[in-house]
Motif scaffolding. Structure first.
Motif, short mmCIF file in Angstrom:
data_model
loop_
_atom_site.label_atom_id
_atom_site.label_comp_id
_atom_site.label_asym_id
_atom_site.label_seq_id
_atom_site.Cartn_x
_atom_site.Cartn_y
_atom_site.Cartn_z
N LEU A 470 0.84 -1.20 0.00
CA LEU A 470 0.00 0.00 0.00
C LEU A 470 0.87 1.25 0.00
CD1 LEU A 470 -2.95 1.01 0.14
CD2 LEU A 470 -2.67 1.18 2.62
N GLU A 471 0.66 2.12 -1.01
CA GLU A 471 1.44 3.35 -1.14
C GLU A 471 0.60 4.60 -0.90
OE1 GLU A 471 3.23 3.34 -4.98
OE2 GLU A 471 4.54 1.62 -4.56
N LYS A 496 3.27 6.24 1.02
CA LYS A 496 3.92 7.49 0.66
C LYS A 496 2.98 8.68 0.81
CE LYS A 496 6.90 5.26 -2.81
NZ LYS A 496 7.26 5.22 -4.25
N TYR A 497 1.69 8.45 0.54
CA TYR A 497 0.70 9.52 0.60
C TYR A 497 -0.37 9.16 1.61
CZ TYR A 497 2.86 10.66 -3.88
OH TYR A 497 3.76 10.96 -4.87
N ASN A 517 6.62 4.35 12.32
CA ASN A 517 5.28 3.91 11.95
C ASN A 517 4.97 4.20 10.48
OD1 ASN A 517 4.37 4.87 15.20
ND2 ASN A 517 4.04 2.79 14.44
N PHE A 518 5.58 5.25 9.94
CA PHE A 518 5.41 5.62 8.53
C PHE A 518 6.78 5.91 7.93
CE2 PHE A 518 1.27 6.61 10.37
CZ PHE A 518 0.38 6.18 9.40
N PRO A 519 7.62 4.89 7.74
CA PRO A 519 9.01 5.12 7.36
C PRO A 519 9.21 5.69 5.96
CG PRO A 519 8.49 2.79 7.27
CD PRO A 519 7.32 3.46 7.91
N MET A 520 8.20 5.56 5.07
CA MET A 520 8.36 6.00 3.68
C MET A 520 7.45 7.17 3.32
SD MET A 520 10.70 3.99 2.62
CE MET A 520 10.65 4.28 0.85
N LEU A 521 6.81 7.78 4.31
CA LEU A 521 5.83 8.84 4.04
C LEU A 521 6.50 10.03 3.34
CD1 LEU A 521 2.81 9.50 4.50
CD2 LEU A 521 3.52 10.78 6.53
N MET A 543 12.49 10.61 7.16
CA MET A 543 13.52 11.07 6.24
C MET A 543 12.99 11.36 4.84
SD MET A 543 16.18 11.22 8.13
CE MET A 543 17.48 11.42 6.92
N THR A 544 11.91 10.68 4.46
CA THR A 544 11.39 10.83 3.10
C THR A 544 10.35 11.94 2.97
OG1 THR A 544 9.75 9.12 3.61
CG2 THR A 544 11.79 8.41 2.52
N LEU A 545 9.93 12.55 4.08
CA LEU A 545 8.83 13.51 4.06
C LEU A 545 9.19 14.74 3.22
CD1 LEU A 545 5.97 13.94 5.24
CD2 LEU A 545 7.05 15.29 7.06
N LYS A 546 8.30 15.08 2.26
CA LYS A 546 8.54 16.20 1.37
C LYS A 546 7.57 17.36 1.61
CE LYS A 546 10.29 13.28 -2.40
NZ LYS A 546 10.06 12.83 -3.81
#
Length: 585
Positions: A470-471, A496-497, A517-521, A543-546
């Protein structure tokens, strides 16, 4: 003229948080050459009320008028072509002398002069200077880096050929961005530009054609397909990709490899499709001529695609479409006609979006990949269990999907999809029964989940973390409860979203494992969550938060979001984008 930056400037004004905070209501509508009053009213109603309403034009106009009456509003009317259109439109807006503002863009000076007033004269956009063109070019191509010295001389010659038109500069930068930054590649583009003659507008058309010529062959069909949509129409990216897949322009993703779909998404994230306004107009004329040449006078056997754009169609539309025996794509959702007797006979369908009023069998549709059905009152379940190729399902309330074991039972969707449709990638469902989401849910390929009006308790939401791929998770009036506690062992590994809309009860949001809890968000959107006290501070550590977008939430959420951004900037991270639309009581 087109491409000089009128819309870009208007968008910067409209999106400015300080400016927006000065107005109670904001709305943006795009007009274009063919004025569609109903579409304009629908866009206004959606922006003002936050909901889509299908009713008569007079009632829509009254909704807009009442929604704006007594309030300070900002309306942007983009790309208006006619003084007559303005005369019709301005009746919709109340004049309360309360410093409301209507901002218009047009490429026609006489229209600008007609709608202007002595206190607010029209602002004319001029061409960019060579220095400004170069700065725009390098910003688009190199971001914050400098142009390599070896390429600078050739680059400035290229920019000069754009004649100061921002659209041309952006398109050329996008084109070069897809190439290796070598002197030979840049020299080749320069030589192509040197061969172009004519006015600035004509040269821009040539530059747009050049960007098309450099596309890989399999992407050209995707690009031209956009021309079948009306000018300035907002195109849903997910829908467009599913249409491309159904047309077999690109291949769907498989478990073992990443295929052309990712390249298409990459294309759309670039600048190629961002700036095709002038080019698309030419394509539209060509495509429309082709459509009307073959439909419905010529042999129906050649028709492979039918997409309704909201035009008026005769009542016998169903019988006409039923003759298209080889049709692969039927997008007729905007036609208020019952297609339940037609769909089962179109056995080559790969994509269907339509309204139905009676039960239908899909057993013959072995190639169907995307199914979007809508009904006003039909309660008979839709049977999808025999369709092995299905990828995208959107069954809109009050329709529901049958239980393969007990078809007369209400929706039992997620419990059964785990074994019967393991390749499903996108799912959009409304009014779901929370009891059907169990701990052993298994949809291994599901990447996008949209839930609407489901009222799922927050503790049940945590079960969705069991979806391994799930992305994107969207919830609109989908969850309820005062607290969402994400336990330490609950990890949304690939999300991611995360978009949460209208969670009116939510007061507290806790992440027991912090950023883990949300490592790729990458993107967080919170819309109309007035009681939420704050965003978990650990969100900023992902780290991925934009970006974080806050719309109509409480002051605590806004304050915590600003604090997260400030803390990240203090650590040297200036990439996190924050956009806040304040809550208005």
């Amino acid at each position: 003229m087109g491409g000089i930056g009128k819309t870009t400037l208007a968008r910067k004004v409209y999106d400015d948080s300080y400016i927006r905070s000065r107005f109670d209501k904001q709305a943006w509508v795009t007009i274009s050459q063919e004025y569609n009053e109903r579409q304009m009213l629908l866009e206004l109603v959606s922006s003002i009320t936050g909901s889509k309403q299908e009713t008569s034009d007079d009632e829509l106009m009254e909704i807009v008028y009442r929604g704006l009456k007594g309030r300070r509003f900002l309306i942007v009317i983009d790309d208006i072509w006619s003084t007559k259109d303005w005369d019709q439109m301005q009746r919709t807006f109340p004049n309360d002398d309360n410093r409301s503002r209507i901002l218009l863009t047009t490429r026609l000076k006489y229209v600008a002069d007609y709608v202007s007033c002595p206190d607010f004269l029209p602002h004319s956009k001029s061409f960019l200077s060579l220095e400004d063109s170069w700065n725009l070019f390098t910003e688009k191509l190199f971001k914050k880096d400098h142009c390599p010295p070896l390429l600078e001389k050739t680059g400035k010659h290229i920019v000069k050929q754009c004649r100061g038109l921002p659209l041309s500069v952006v398109v050329v930068a996008g084109l070069l961005g897809k190439m290796d930054p070598t002197h030979d590649n840049w020299k080749m583009v320069e030589e192509n530009l040197n061969s172009f003659f004519g006015t600035v507008s004509e040269r821009c058309q040539s530059i747009l054609s050049l960007s098309y010529n450099y596309l890989p062959q399999y992407l050209r069909a995707c690009f031209l397909y956009v021309g079948s949509f009306p000018e300035d129409m907002e195109i849903n990216v997910s829908k467009l990709i599913w249409l491309w897949i159904s047309e077999q322009f690109v291949k769907a993703r498989s478990n073992k490899s990443e295929t052309h779909t990712e390249n298409v998404v990459h294309l759309m994230n670039g600048k190629v499709l961002e700036a095709i306004d002038g080019q698309r107009r030419v394509i539209i004329l060509s495509k429309y001529e082709e459509k009307y040449d073959y439909f419905p006078r010529h042999s129906s056997g050649i028709v492979r695609t039918f997409i309704s754009m909201g035009l008026a169609f005769p009542k016998e539309m169903c019988s006409i479409i039923s003759e298209f025996k080889l049709i692969k794509v039927l997008d007729a959702l905007l036609i208020e006609t019952d297609f339940s007797s037609v769909i089962p006979e179109l056995v080559h369908l790969r994509y269907v979006a339509a309204r139905i009023e009676e039960g239908l069998s899909l057993a013959k549709l072995r190639n169907l990949q995307t199914i979007i059905l809508q009904s006003e009152g039909l309660e008979q379940p839709v049977d999808i269990w025999s369709m092995s190729e299905i990828r995208h399902v959107d069954i809109r309330s009050p329709l529901h999907i049958s239980n393969p074991v007990e078809a007369e039972q209400p929706l039992c969707l997620l419990n059964n999809l785990q074994t019967l449709i393991s390749d499903l990638e996108t799912l959009h469902i409304e009014n779901i029964d929370p009891m059907i989401i169990s701990g052993d849910i298994s949809l291994p390929n599901l990447k996008e989940l949209r839930l609407t009006n489901s009222r799922i308790p927050w503790e049940v939401v945590n079960v969705l973390a069991n979806l391994p791929n799930l992305e994107e998770l969207y919830g609109d009036c989908a969850f309820f409860g005062t607290a969402w506690k994400v336990d330490e062992d609950v990890v949304f590994y690939k999300v991611k979203y995360l978009c949460l809309f209208t969670c009116t009860d939510l007061e507290r949001w806790e992440l027991a494992a912090g950023s883990d809890n949300f490592p790729m968000l990458e993107r967080l959107i919170l819309f109309q969550i007035p009681k939420l006290e704050e965003i978990p501070e650990s969100i900023g550590e992902i780290m991925t938060l934009k970006s974080i977008q806050i719309v109509h939430c409480g002051s605590g959420v806004e304050t915590s979001a600003k604090k997260i951004q400030e803390e990240q900037e203090s650590l040297g991270n200036y990439e996190l984008q924050l956009k806040i639309t304040p809550y208005v009581c």
